[in-house]
Design an enzyme around this catalytic site. Structure first.
Site, PDB file in Angstrom:
ATOM      1  N   ASP A  69       0.827  -1.230   0.000  1.00  0.00           N
ATOM      2  CA  ASP A  69       0.000   0.000   0.000  1.00  0.00           C
ATOM      3  C   ASP A  69       0.853   1.268   0.000  1.00  0.00           C
ATOM      4  OD1 ASP A  69      -2.246  -1.781   0.403  1.00  0.00           O
ATOM      5  OD2 ASP A  69      -1.740  -1.795   2.532  1.00  0.00           O
ATOM      6  N   ASN A 179     -16.465   0.204   5.913  1.00  0.00           N
ATOM      7  CA  ASN A 179     -15.218  -0.087   6.614  1.00  0.00           C
ATOM      8  C   ASN A 179     -14.264   1.098   6.518  1.00  0.00           C
ATOM      9  OD1 ASN A 179     -13.253  -1.484   7.997  1.00  0.00           O
ATOM     10  ND2 ASN A 179     -12.794  -2.916   6.350  1.00  0.00           N
ATOM     11  N   GLU A 236     -11.495  -1.911  -2.883  1.00  0.00           N
ATOM     12  CA  GLU A 236     -10.852  -1.166  -1.793  1.00  0.00           C
ATOM     13  C   GLU A 236      -9.784  -0.236  -2.352  1.00  0.00           C
ATOM     14  OE1 GLU A 236      -9.427  -4.180   0.823  1.00  0.00           O
ATOM     15  OE2 GLU A 236      -7.957  -4.980  -0.579  1.00  0.00           O
TER      16      GLU A 236
END
Length: 349
Positions: A69, A179, A236
């Site tokens: 990430d 989330n 995501e």
């Protein structure tokens, strides 16, 4: 009022492979890379199979590259790359090629993290610079849970240990339908927006107070940007880039973090407002599962995703992780420049 999105069909023309390769080699030379390294990159690129030509190999990077990430910024002292785990991993590079690991960005894990992750792990940082301050958003959670929170730390220098935690910006519990992980800040004039989300009901956005970096005091709307209702919610890692008055939402589809079994891929949609609606190039709404793929598995590059974009002096740079099939499936940093076709859609080269 939202104007109609620009719908196109088919694949637009891309620059010829030779021109792309030449541009990449000139970038490496400009970065001060040794001639042998430039020749090695040329050799690797020329051996790419016909089936893979739409997805070039990552640009040449060296050093400590095991980053999940990644989010990168250019500072007066060089490049700073932030990544998941270990108090927010921090790497430095003088040239955007060679990356060296430094002490963690956070000198101590904030107490609020432990109620979302018992081991104190933090994920998916997002780095930006505004108003003389570096802003680092990051998340705490555990796999498969939406007991999650997004936090903020700030620094005047972006150096290890210089970060001051500002607390929780936004959180979700197991009773929520979304989330609070994978944050990404978008600044448009005086308006600040934070996109985030993983699985459940998809990608969300909230307004941020520019004075504090925290959630806006009066605008409490949670906007819906994208979802995958027919794919188990597997979307995501949002990142939004503004270009020419349009907004491009980059996301990762499918499965992360499984080595060579990963099926991550990078998708994009476009809107004329930060809050959407976003459509892919075929006109499919991203809220209905739409997305145009710009990077997927190819050759030894498995499951690219977790992406961000760095606007650098030579163009827009896609920064992501992938799993290396040539090296036991370990995670690696990937970088490619982004081009833009005549319909205004991005592609990697």
């Amino acid at each position: 009022m939202t104007r109609p999105h620009r719908r196109t069909t088919g694949r637009s023309q891309r620059p010829r492979r030779a021109a792309i390769l030449l541009g990449s080699l000139l970038l490496l030379v400009a970065a001060g890379l040794p001639a042998a390294a430039v020749e090695r990159q040329a050799s690797e690129s020329n051996t790419q199979t016909t089936a893979d030509q739409d997805y070039p190999l990552p640009g040449l990077v060296t050093g400590d590259l095991r980053a999940h990430d990644p989010s990168m910024i250019r500072t007066p002292q060089g490049y700073r790359l932030f990544a998941t785990h270990d108090g927010v991993q921090l790497r430095t590079s003088p040239d955007r090629v060679d990356f060296q690991r430094n002490p963690a960005a956070l000198s101590a894990i904030p107490e609020w993290v432990y109620s979302r992750n018992s081991g104190g792990d933090v994920w998916a940082p997002d780095i930006s610079f505004h108003n003389g301050t570096y802003w680092l958003y990051y998340a705490a959670s555990s796999f498969g849970s939406n007991n999650s929170a997004i936090g903020l730390a700030t620094s005047q220098t972006a150096e290890p240990g210089s970060w001051q935690d500002r607390g929780v910006v936004y959180s979700t519990t197991t009773s929520a339908d979304h989330n609070a992980i994978d944050p990404s800040l978008l600044v448009v004039g005086n308006d600040w927006w934070l996109s985030f989300g993983s699985h459940w009901s998809g990608i969300k956005m909230i307004r941020i107070d520019p004075a504090t970096g925290m959630r806006h005091g009066s605008d409490r709307t949670v906007h819906n940007l994208a979802s995958r209702p027919s794919a188990g919610g597997a979307i995501e890692a949002p990142y939004i880039l503004e270009r020419g008055g349009d907004f491009y939402l980059f996301v990762s589809f499918d499965r992360c973090c499984a080595g060579t079994d990963s099926t991550y891929r990078i998708m994009v949609g476009r809107a004329d407002s930060p809050t959407g609606p976003y459509y892919d190039r075929n006109g499919t709404p991203m809220l209905g599962g739409g997305g145009t793929q710009i990077l997927g598995s190819h050759r030894n590059v498995i499951g690219p995703g977790g992406q961000s974009v760095l606007r650098d002096t030579d163009g827009d740079l896609l920064v992501y992780h992938y799993y290396d099939a040539n090296n036991s499936g370990i995670e690696r940093l990937g970088v490619n420049l982004l081009g833009w076709d005549d319909q205004g859609w991005p592609y990697v080269y």
